[in-house]
Write a protein that holds these residues in place. Sequence first.
Motif, mmCIF file in Angstrom:
data_model
loop_
_atom_site.group_PDB
_atom_site.id
_atom_site.type_symbol
_atom_site.label_atom_id
_atom_site.label_comp_id
_atom_site.label_asym_id
_atom_site.label_seq_id
_atom_site.Cartn_x
_atom_site.Cartn_y
_atom_site.Cartn_z
ATOM 1 N N LEU A 1 0.813 -1.216 0.000
ATOM 2 C CA LEU A 1 0.000 0.000 0.000
ATOM 3 C C LEU A 1 0.848 1.268 0.000
ATOM 4 O O LEU A 1 0.410 2.301 -0.510
ATOM 5 C CB LEU A 1 -0.975 -0.017 1.181
ATOM 6 C CG LEU A 1 -2.074 -1.083 1.050
ATOM 7 C CD1 LEU A 1 -2.888 -1.153 2.327
ATOM 8 C CD2 LEU A 1 -2.951 -0.799 -0.163
ATOM 9 N N GLU A 2 2.054 1.198 0.540
ATOM 10 C CA GLU A 2 2.957 2.350 0.490
ATOM 11 C C GLU A 2 3.329 2.665 -0.957
ATOM 12 O O GLU A 2 3.382 3.828 -1.349
ATOM 13 C CB GLU A 2 4.223 2.048 1.300
ATOM 14 C CG GLU A 2 5.263 3.148 1.253
ATOM 15 C CD GLU A 2 6.532 2.775 1.992
ATOM 16 O OE1 GLU A 2 7.543 3.469 1.776
ATOM 17 O OE2 GLU A 2 6.535 1.798 2.767
ATOM 18 N N HIS A 3 3.558 1.639 -1.743
ATOM 19 C CA HIS A 3 3.993 1.835 -3.128
ATOM 20 C C HIS A 3 2.835 1.828 -4.127
ATOM 21 O O HIS A 3 2.976 2.356 -5.234
ATOM 22 C CB HIS A 3 5.021 0.758 -3.504
ATOM 23 C CG HIS A 3 6.289 0.908 -2.737
ATOM 24 N ND1 HIS A 3 7.288 1.774 -3.114
ATOM 25 C CD2 HIS A 3 6.702 0.343 -1.581
ATOM 26 C CE1 HIS A 3 8.277 1.719 -2.240
ATOM 27 N NE2 HIS A 3 7.938 0.867 -1.292
ATOM 28 N N HIS A 4 1.726 1.229 -3.731
ATOM 29 C CA HIS A 4 0.559 1.127 -4.616
ATOM 30 C C HIS A 4 -0.699 1.382 -3.778
ATOM 31 O O HIS A 4 -1.456 0.456 -3.488
ATOM 32 C CB HIS A 4 0.498 -0.266 -5.262
ATOM 33 C CG HIS A 4 1.771 -0.674 -5.900
ATOM 34 N ND1 HIS A 4 2.152 -0.239 -7.150
ATOM 35 C CD2 HIS A 4 2.789 -1.447 -5.446
ATOM 36 C CE1 HIS A 4 3.337 -0.738 -7.445
ATOM 37 N NE2 HIS A 4 3.747 -1.463 -6.421
ATOM 38 N N PRO A 5 -0.916 2.624 -3.364
ATOM 39 C CA PRO A 5 -1.985 2.926 -2.406
ATOM 40 C C PRO A 5 -3.397 2.643 -2.906
ATOM 41 O O PRO A 5 -4.318 2.556 -2.101
ATOM 42 C CB PRO A 5 -1.796 4.418 -2.117
ATOM 43 C CG PRO A 5 -0.974 4.943 -3.237
ATOM 44 C CD PRO A 5 -0.156 3.806 -3.753
ATOM 45 N N ASN A 6 -3.570 2.469 -4.199
ATOM 46 C CA ASN A 6 -4.906 2.221 -4.740
ATOM 47 C C ASN A 6 -5.075 0.811 -5.297
ATOM 48 O O ASN A 6 -6.008 0.560 -6.056
ATOM 49 C CB ASN A 6 -5.213 3.255 -5.833
ATOM 50 C CG ASN A 6 -5.191 4.662 -5.276
ATOM 51 O OD1 ASN A 6 -5.723 4.920 -4.206
ATOM 52 N ND2 ASN A 6 -4.547 5.566 -5.978
ATOM 53 N N HIS A 7 -4.194 -0.100 -4.915
ATOM 54 C CA HIS A 7 -4.295 -1.488 -5.400
ATOM 55 C C HIS A 7 -5.491 -2.146 -4.707
ATOM 56 O O HIS A 7 -5.453 -2.477 -3.517
ATOM 57 C CB HIS A 7 -2.994 -2.244 -5.107
ATOM 58 C CG HIS A 7 -2.924 -3.567 -5.759
ATOM 59 N ND1 HIS A 7 -3.113 -4.740 -5.059
ATOM 60 C CD2 HIS A 7 -2.700 -3.918 -7.051
ATOM 61 C CE1 HIS A 7 -2.993 -5.759 -5.897
ATOM 62 N NE2 HIS A 7 -2.746 -5.288 -7.109
ATOM 63 N N VAL A 8 -6.558 -2.306 -5.470
ATOM 64 C CA VAL A 8 -7.843 -2.715 -4.909
ATOM 65 C C VAL A 8 -7.775 -4.069 -4.200
ATOM 66 O O VAL A 8 -8.321 -4.223 -3.103
ATOM 67 C CB VAL A 8 -8.931 -2.715 -6.007
ATOM 68 C CG1 VAL A 8 -10.239 -3.284 -5.486
ATOM 69 C CG2 VAL A 8 -9.145 -1.296 -6.525
ATOM 70 N N ASP A 9 -7.105 -5.047 -4.801
ATOM 71 C CA ASP A 9 -7.025 -6.363 -4.155
ATOM 72 C C ASP A 9 -6.340 -6.279 -2.796
ATOM 73 O O ASP A 9 -6.766 -6.919 -1.832
ATOM 74 C CB ASP A 9 -6.280 -7.363 -5.048
ATOM 75 C CG ASP A 9 -7.068 -7.733 -6.287
ATOM 76 O OD1 ASP A 9 -8.300 -7.589 -6.288
ATOM 77 O OD2 ASP A 9 -6.435 -8.172 -7.272
ATOM 78 N N THR A 10 -5.279 -5.487 -2.723
ATOM 79 C CA THR A 10 -4.576 -5.324 -1.446
ATOM 80 C C THR A 10 -5.453 -4.605 -0.439
ATOM 81 O O THR A 10 -5.500 -4.990 0.738
ATOM 82 C CB THR A 10 -3.245 -4.571 -1.648
ATOM 83 O OG1 THR A 10 -2.447 -5.284 -2.588
ATOM 84 C CG2 THR A 10 -2.479 -4.442 -0.334
ATOM 85 N N LEU A 11 -6.156 -3.573 -0.878
ATOM 86 C CA LEU A 11 -7.046 -2.847 0.034
ATOM 87 C C LEU A 11 -8.110 -3.781 0.614
ATOM 88 O O LEU A 11 -8.327 -3.797 1.828
ATOM 89 C CB LEU A 11 -7.697 -1.666 -0.686
ATOM 90 C CG LEU A 11 -6.761 -0.503 -1.016
ATOM 91 C CD1 LEU A 11 -7.411 0.437 -2.018
ATOM 92 C CD2 LEU A 11 -6.360 0.247 0.256
#
Length: 121
Positions: A86-96
């Motif tokens: 999330l630090e590097h890809h704050p909008n990555h839906v699967d991670t969210l």
Amino acid sequence: VHRDADKAERLYEHVLTRAPGHVATLCNAAWLFYTHKDNAERAESYLRLALSTEPYHPDALHMLARVLSEVRENVKEAEVLYLRSLEHHPNHVDTLWSYGTFLMDYRGDEEGAEKIWARAV
């Protein structure tokens, strides 16, 4: 499905003999082993190899965090990986979505989970 999973496994293995560090293939093969072959150890191995090539690859970080928390019971490292993703890809839906579920299931943090999920929509 099992026969298709076996065929997919053979195809991924073939590709990986020609391009052993191909991150997308490593991630896809890992997901196959995790979801259809009940082999978290092999999935983890592929994901760690993918991250050795691309340390901030969002799918590899997300999937490894899931494998570690859901199967390997390594909650501490899983959370580090979710946060790195999330630090590097704050909008990555699967991670969210997965991190929200992680907060709910492993931390009992309903408020934190809802904040994370709100970012995904």
